[in-house]
Design a protein around this motif. Structure first.
Motif, PDB file in Angstrom:
ATOM      1  N   ASP A  57      -3.220   1.929  -3.909  1.00  0.00           N
ATOM      2  CA  ASP A  57      -2.778   3.295  -3.703  1.00  0.00           C
ATOM      3  C   ASP A  57      -3.925   4.005  -2.977  1.00  0.00           C
ATOM      4  O   ASP A  57      -5.042   4.057  -3.495  1.00  0.00           O
ATOM      5  CB  ASP A  57      -2.518   3.946  -5.063  1.00  0.00           C
ATOM      6  N   ILE A  58      -3.662   4.500  -1.796  1.00  0.00           N
ATOM      7  CA  ILE A  58      -4.693   5.137  -0.978  1.00  0.00           C
ATOM      8  C   ILE A  58      -4.760   6.617  -1.324  1.00  0.00           C
ATOM      9  O   ILE A  58      -3.736   7.310  -1.295  1.00  0.00           O
ATOM     10  CB  ILE A  58      -4.405   4.941   0.522  1.00  0.00           C
ATOM     11  N   TYR A  59      -5.937   7.093  -1.654  1.00  0.00           N
ATOM     12  CA  TYR A  59      -6.119   8.498  -2.028  1.00  0.00           C
ATOM     13  C   TYR A  59      -6.045   9.379  -0.784  1.00  0.00           C
ATOM     14  O   TYR A  59      -6.748   9.144   0.192  1.00  0.00           O
ATOM     15  CB  TYR A  59      -7.460   8.680  -2.738  1.00  0.00           C
ATOM     16  N   MET A  60      -5.187  10.398  -0.832  1.00  0.00           N
ATOM     17  CA  MET A  60      -5.015  11.303   0.299  1.00  0.00           C
ATOM     18  C   MET A  60      -5.192  12.768  -0.099  1.00  0.00           C
ATOM     19  O   MET A  60      -4.498  13.655   0.397  1.00  0.00           O
ATOM     20  CB  MET A  60      -3.663  11.082   0.963  1.00  0.00           C
ATOM     21  N   GLY A  61      -6.143  13.014  -0.986  1.00  0.00           N
ATOM     22  CA  GLY A  61      -6.462  14.384  -1.367  1.00  0.00           C
ATOM     23  C   GLY A  61      -5.260  15.124  -1.918  1.00  0.00           C
ATOM     24  O   GLY A  61      -4.555  14.643  -2.793  1.00  0.00           O
ATOM     25  N   LYS A  62      -5.010  16.306  -1.385  1.00  0.00           N
ATOM     26  CA  LYS A  62      -3.870  17.107  -1.838  1.00  0.00           C
ATOM     27  C   LYS A  62      -2.769  17.174  -0.779  1.00  0.00           C
ATOM     28  O   LYS A  62      -1.786  17.880  -0.940  1.00  0.00           O
ATOM     29  CB  LYS A  62      -4.344  18.508  -2.205  1.00  0.00           C
ATOM     30  N   ASP A  63      -2.914  16.403   0.306  1.00  0.00           N
ATOM     31  CA  ASP A  63      -1.974  16.434   1.423  1.00  0.00           C
ATOM     32  C   ASP A  63      -0.744  15.573   1.117  1.00  0.00           C
ATOM     33  O   ASP A  63      -0.656  14.401   1.506  1.00  0.00           O
ATOM     34  CB  ASP A  63      -2.662  15.963   2.698  1.00  0.00           C
ATOM     35  N   ALA A  78       0.840  -1.198   0.000  1.00  0.00           N
ATOM     36  CA  ALA A  78       0.000   0.000   0.000  1.00  0.00           C
ATOM     37  C   ALA A  78       0.874   1.247   0.000  1.00  0.00           C
ATOM     38  O   ALA A  78       1.756   1.395   0.843  1.00  0.00           O
ATOM     39  CB  ALA A  78      -0.922   0.009   1.210  1.00  0.00           C
ATOM     40  N   THR A  79       0.627   2.109  -0.964  1.00  0.00           N
ATOM     41  CA  THR A  79       1.259   3.419  -1.029  1.00  0.00           C
ATOM     42  C   THR A  79       0.131   4.446  -1.006  1.00  0.00           C
ATOM     43  O   THR A  79      -1.036   4.085  -0.879  1.00  0.00           O
ATOM     44  CB  THR A  79       2.123   3.565  -2.298  1.00  0.00           C
ATOM     45  N   ALA A  80       0.475   5.713  -1.135  1.00  0.00           N
ATOM     46  CA  ALA A  80      -0.534   6.774  -1.112  1.00  0.00           C
ATOM     47  C   ALA A  80      -0.315   7.697  -2.299  1.00  0.00           C
ATOM     48  O   ALA A  80       0.804   7.820  -2.801  1.00  0.00           O
ATOM     49  CB  ALA A  80      -0.448   7.557   0.190  1.00  0.00           C
ATOM     50  N   TYR A  81      -1.409   8.323  -2.740  1.00  0.00           N
ATOM     51  CA  TYR A  81      -1.274   9.285  -3.833  1.00  0.00           C
ATOM     52  C   TYR A  81      -2.165  10.490  -3.602  1.00  0.00           C
ATOM     53  O   TYR A  81      -3.063  10.464  -2.775  1.00  0.00           O
ATOM     54  CB  TYR A  81      -1.539   8.632  -5.186  1.00  0.00           C
ATOM     55  N   ASN A  82      -1.849  11.561  -4.344  1.00  0.00           N
ATOM     56  CA  ASN A  82      -2.555  12.832  -4.203  1.00  0.00           C
ATOM     57  C   ASN A  82      -3.112  13.292  -5.545  1.00  0.00           C
ATOM     58  O   ASN A  82      -2.699  12.810  -6.593  1.00  0.00           O
ATOM     59  CB  ASN A  82      -1.595  13.914  -3.682  1.00  0.00           C
TER      60      ASN A  82
END
Length: 129
Positions: free
Chosen positions: A107-113, A35-39
């Protein structure tokens, strides 16, 4: 002989009816994935960072994930499925899909943060659906 054939016919019909009735029911699944994160920024996505693969408009605060295409094809995930990620609160919706080069990844959505996404980094998690 007639009774045996009749019993076999009834048994086969019963088995096939049970199979048809349960075919439409999804069974809960779980899987370990990276799991990663994206903006919502064009450097991480494309020229339309707020639009997901199926046309959904992503907004900060949404609990959404992108999934690797192998999870769609081989593991039965599909658009709009609700996913629980062990260690995180709530349910996440499958609203986006990743490039075909990725395997067993979300990929976990993290808005613009961007800071929060970097803090998340890369982890192995268990997902349930």
């Amino acid at each position: 002989m007639f009774t045996v054939k009749r019993l076999l016919t009834v048994a086969l019909l019963t088995i096939s009816m049970v199979g048809i009735a349960s075919a439409g029911q999804k069974r809960p699944n779980s899987l370990k994935v990276t799991a990663t994160a994206y903006n919502s920024v064009s450097k991480q996505t494309d020229s339309t960072p707020d639009i997901a693969a199926w046309g959904d408009r992503l907004k900060p605060g949404m609990k959404a994930i992108a999934v690797s295409r192998d999870l769609l094809k081989q593991h039965g995930l599909s658009y709009g499925d609700k996913i629980k990620i062990k260690g995180l609160e709530g349910e996440y919706l499958v609203l986006d899909k990743m490039h075909s080069r990725w395997r067993k990844k979300i990929d976990i959505y993290m808005g613009k943060d961007r800071r929060e996404a970097k803090r998340w980094g890369k982890r192995t998690v268990t997902i349930h659906w």
